[in-house]
Write a protein that holds these residues in place. Sequence first.
Motif, mmCIF file in Angstrom:
data_model
loop_
_atom_site.group_PDB
_atom_site.id
_atom_site.type_symbol
_atom_site.label_atom_id
_atom_site.label_comp_id
_atom_site.label_asym_id
_atom_site.label_seq_id
_atom_site.Cartn_x
_atom_site.Cartn_y
_atom_site.Cartn_z
ATOM 1 N N ALA A 21 -54.126 -29.984 -10.117
ATOM 2 C CA ALA A 21 -55.005 -29.542 -9.040
ATOM 3 C C ALA A 21 -55.048 -28.022 -8.929
ATOM 4 C CB ALA A 21 -54.536 -30.138 -7.709
ATOM 5 N N GLY A 22 -54.174 -27.326 -9.662
ATOM 6 C CA GLY A 22 -54.183 -25.868 -9.642
ATOM 7 C C GLY A 22 -53.653 -25.269 -8.367
ATOM 8 N N CYS A 23 -52.672 -25.921 -7.730
ATOM 9 C CA CYS A 23 -52.086 -25.418 -6.487
ATOM 10 C C CYS A 23 -51.029 -24.352 -6.790
ATOM 11 C CB CYS A 23 -51.487 -26.570 -5.683
ATOM 12 S SG CYS A 23 -52.690 -27.862 -5.257
ATOM 13 N N ARG A 24 -50.316 -23.923 -5.736
ATOM 14 C CA ARG A 24 -49.337 -22.851 -5.884
ATOM 15 C C ARG A 24 -48.014 -23.290 -5.279
ATOM 16 N NH1 ARG A 24 -49.509 -17.088 -6.073
ATOM 17 N NH2 ARG A 24 -47.349 -16.354 -6.132
ATOM 18 N N LEU A 25 -46.941 -23.170 -6.055
ATOM 19 C CA LEU A 25 -45.613 -23.515 -5.603
ATOM 20 C C LEU A 25 -44.688 -22.336 -5.873
ATOM 21 C CD1 LEU A 25 -43.593 -25.686 -4.564
ATOM 22 C CD2 LEU A 25 -43.289 -26.391 -6.938
ATOM 23 N N ASP A 26 -44.142 -21.747 -4.809
ATOM 24 C CA ASP A 26 -43.226 -20.610 -4.935
ATOM 25 C C ASP A 26 -41.797 -21.074 -4.710
ATOM 26 O OD1 ASP A 26 -45.174 -18.535 -5.334
ATOM 27 O OD2 ASP A 26 -45.714 -18.764 -3.226
ATOM 28 N N LEU A 27 -40.922 -20.723 -5.645
ATOM 29 C CA LEU A 27 -39.495 -21.059 -5.548
ATOM 30 C C LEU A 27 -38.686 -19.773 -5.636
ATOM 31 C CD1 LEU A 27 -39.357 -23.982 -8.144
ATOM 32 C CD2 LEU A 27 -39.592 -24.206 -5.679
ATOM 33 N N ALA A 28 -37.619 -19.702 -4.880
ATOM 34 C CA ALA A 28 -36.766 -18.520 -4.962
ATOM 35 C C ALA A 28 -35.315 -18.901 -4.732
ATOM 36 C CB ALA A 28 -37.199 -17.473 -3.936
ATOM 37 N N ALA A 29 -34.467 -18.462 -5.644
ATOM 38 C CA ALA A 29 -33.024 -18.540 -5.447
ATOM 39 C C ALA A 29 -32.586 -17.172 -4.960
ATOM 40 C CB ALA A 29 -32.323 -18.907 -6.750
ATOM 41 N N VAL A 30 -31.904 -17.130 -3.820
ATOM 42 C CA VAL A 30 -31.606 -15.867 -3.150
ATOM 43 C C VAL A 30 -30.108 -15.780 -2.853
ATOM 44 C CG1 VAL A 30 -32.099 -14.411 -1.148
ATOM 45 C CG2 VAL A 30 -33.888 -15.903 -2.084
ATOM 46 N N THR A 179 -29.200 -9.377 -3.413
ATOM 47 C CA THR A 179 -28.923 -8.127 -2.708
ATOM 48 C C THR A 179 -27.449 -7.795 -2.893
ATOM 49 O OG1 THR A 179 -30.646 -8.553 -1.059
ATOM 50 C CG2 THR A 179 -28.950 -6.947 -0.491
ATOM 51 N N LEU A 180 -27.192 -6.660 -3.516
ATOM 52 C CA LEU A 180 -25.829 -6.243 -3.830
ATOM 53 C C LEU A 180 -25.258 -5.394 -2.701
ATOM 54 C CD1 LEU A 180 -26.531 -5.400 -7.571
ATOM 55 C CD2 LEU A 180 -25.295 -7.387 -6.698
ATOM 56 N N ARG A 191 -37.824 -5.914 -10.552
ATOM 57 C CA ARG A 191 -38.121 -5.114 -9.366
ATOM 58 C C ARG A 191 -36.823 -4.712 -8.683
ATOM 59 N NH1 ARG A 191 -40.942 -8.527 -7.199
ATOM 60 N NH2 ARG A 191 -39.712 -9.289 -5.450
ATOM 61 N N LEU A 192 -36.779 -3.476 -8.208
ATOM 62 C CA LEU A 192 -35.643 -2.959 -7.456
ATOM 63 C C LEU A 192 -36.159 -2.374 -6.147
ATOM 64 C CD1 LEU A 192 -32.685 -1.966 -7.066
ATOM 65 C CD2 LEU A 192 -33.336 0.089 -8.361
ATOM 66 N N GLU A 193 -35.626 -2.867 -5.043
ATOM 67 C CA GLU A 193 -35.976 -2.346 -3.729
ATOM 68 C C GLU A 193 -34.678 -2.110 -2.960
ATOM 69 O OE1 GLU A 193 -38.611 -5.044 -1.820
ATOM 70 O OE2 GLU A 193 -40.250 -4.743 -3.244
ATOM 71 N N GLY A 194 -34.271 -0.854 -2.860
ATOM 72 C CA GLY A 194 -33.007 -0.553 -2.210
ATOM 73 C C GLY A 194 -31.844 -1.160 -2.981
ATOM 74 N N ARG A 195 -31.107 -2.043 -2.339
ATOM 75 C CA ARG A 195 -29.987 -2.715 -2.984
ATOM 76 C C ARG A 195 -30.363 -4.105 -3.517
ATOM 77 N NH1 ARG A 195 -26.381 -4.312 0.294
ATOM 78 N NH2 ARG A 195 -27.514 -4.048 2.239
ATOM 79 N N THR A 196 -31.653 -4.435 -3.472
ATOM 80 C CA THR A 196 -32.111 -5.774 -3.856
ATOM 81 C C THR A 196 -32.804 -5.760 -5.213
ATOM 82 O OG1 THR A 196 -32.403 -6.397 -1.533
ATOM 83 C CG2 THR A 196 -33.547 -7.736 -3.180
ATOM 84 N N VAL A 197 -32.365 -6.645 -6.105
ATOM 85 C CA VAL A 197 -32.964 -6.777 -7.440
ATOM 86 C C VAL A 197 -33.574 -8.168 -7.564
ATOM 87 C CG1 VAL A 197 -31.634 -5.086 -8.762
ATOM 88 C CG2 VAL A 197 -30.603 -7.285 -8.248
ATOM 89 N N SER A 198 -34.743 -8.238 -8.216
ATOM 90 C CA SER A 198 -35.458 -9.507 -8.345
ATOM 91 C C SER A 198 -35.932 -9.704 -9.778
ATOM 92 C CB SER A 198 -36.662 -9.550 -7.397
ATOM 93 O OG SER A 198 -36.257 -9.427 -6.048
ATOM 94 N N TRP A 199 -35.818 -10.939 -10.236
ATOM 95 C CA TRP A 199 -36.260 -11.311 -11.576
ATOM 96 C C TRP A 199 -37.274 -12.446 -11.486
ATOM 97 C CZ3 TRP A 199 -31.256 -10.326 -10.229
ATOM 98 C CH2 TRP A 199 -30.542 -9.375 -10.974
ATOM 99 N N ALA A 211 -26.851 -7.102 -13.479
ATOM 100 C CA ALA A 211 -26.947 -5.977 -12.543
ATOM 101 C C ALA A 211 -25.542 -5.591 -12.110
ATOM 102 C CB ALA A 211 -27.790 -6.342 -11.329
ATOM 103 N N THR A 212 -25.351 -4.314 -11.887
ATOM 104 C CA THR A 212 -24.091 -3.817 -11.342
ATOM 105 C C THR A 212 -24.404 -2.851 -10.208
ATOM 106 O OG1 THR A 212 -24.003 -2.001 -12.950
ATOM 107 C CG2 THR A 212 -22.838 -4.038 -13.522
ATOM 108 N N SER A 213 -23.499 -2.786 -9.253
ATOM 109 C CA SER A 213 -23.673 -1.845 -8.145
ATOM 110 C C SER A 213 -22.381 -1.089 -7.909
ATOM 111 C CB SER A 213 -24.090 -2.575 -6.865
ATOM 112 O OG SER A 213 -23.049 -3.399 -6.389
ATOM 113 N N MET A 214 -22.522 0.129 -7.434
ATOM 114 C CA MET A 214 -21.373 0.956 -7.100
ATOM 115 C C MET A 214 -20.829 0.554 -5.732
ATOM 116 S SD MET A 214 -22.746 4.703 -8.361
ATOM 117 C CE MET A 214 -24.284 4.562 -7.423
ATOM 118 N N PRO A 215 -19.591 0.930 -5.430
ATOM 119 C CA PRO A 215 -19.076 0.677 -4.084
ATOM 120 C C PRO A 215 -19.955 1.361 -3.044
ATOM 121 C CG PRO A 215 -17.291 1.278 -5.568
ATOM 122 C CD PRO A 215 -18.576 1.520 -6.315
ATOM 123 N N PRO A 216 -20.126 0.747 -1.878
ATOM 124 C CA PRO A 216 -20.941 1.381 -0.834
ATOM 125 C C PRO A 216 -20.346 2.714 -0.415
ATOM 126 C CG PRO A 216 -20.452 -0.916 -0.310
ATOM 127 C CD PRO A 216 -19.595 -0.549 -1.475
ATOM 128 N N GLY A 217 -21.219 3.660 -0.021
ATOM 129 C CA GLY A 217 -20.734 4.927 0.509
ATOM 130 C C GLY A 217 -19.974 4.693 1.802
#
Length: 246
Positions: A21-30, A179-180, A191-199, A211-217
């Motif tokens: 039917a050509g519908c849209r299904l969005d899935l996200a693991a967060v 979100t790291l 995509r990278l937005e602040g501390r959040t990375v998305s694939w 992905a790796t992140s440094m210790p928080p300031g």
Amino acid sequence: MIPRRPLRLLGALGLTAVLLAGCRLDLAAVADLETDGSGTLALTIRLDDALLTELDGLAIDPTLEVTALARELDGWELERTVDEQAAITVTLSRTFDDPAEVGDAFRALAGGLAPEDPALLVDVDLAVDDQGGARLAGEVGFRPPATGGAQIDGEVLGPDAAELAALTADVVRPQLTVTLPGPVEDHDADRLEGRTVSWAVPIGETRTVAATSMPPGIHEQPWVWATVVGVLLVLGVTWLALRRRR
């Protein structure tokens, strides 16, 4: 804990109808990590109005299986919301104390599925060191249905596996978002937005994620703000006491 009831989302017949039917299904693991390694994780499923209309015509409730699954899984909570576009979002979420729980939890959601069943596959490992630096590594992929699920005299009806994979790629939009706890140092995300990375999760194959992140300031540490607030309260009370004495 691997659930007795696997998460099939819509099932083979329902998903095939949606694809055609050509519908849209969005899935996200967060996953959202804190400095101490605790955090929250979720699986969200967004069904747009066109998809819901198609499923309603087939007398399929796409949320029944997710609701049943939530009852069987310890620590998971279910939430349903409807947005201004009449789309329904179903969210399974839980908290964790150890980042090692994240990979096990996502793997458990797909546990028990047959090889021909559609599935969002998240096989990742997360670790947070004593200073709050974090590391993510693993693979993700979305397995399309192998058949439409209908047969007559042993002959499978509907699109074959290759056609279903192509249709799935046009309709299903899966992704992994993490979100790291600190500033992102290195990653291979889309995509990278602040501390959040998305694939974007590929259909019919897997991709590595890292992905790796440094210790928080120091200004980002929760105890710092708690200390600041405490000091300000003490100063405020002292100032009021002095005023009253005068």
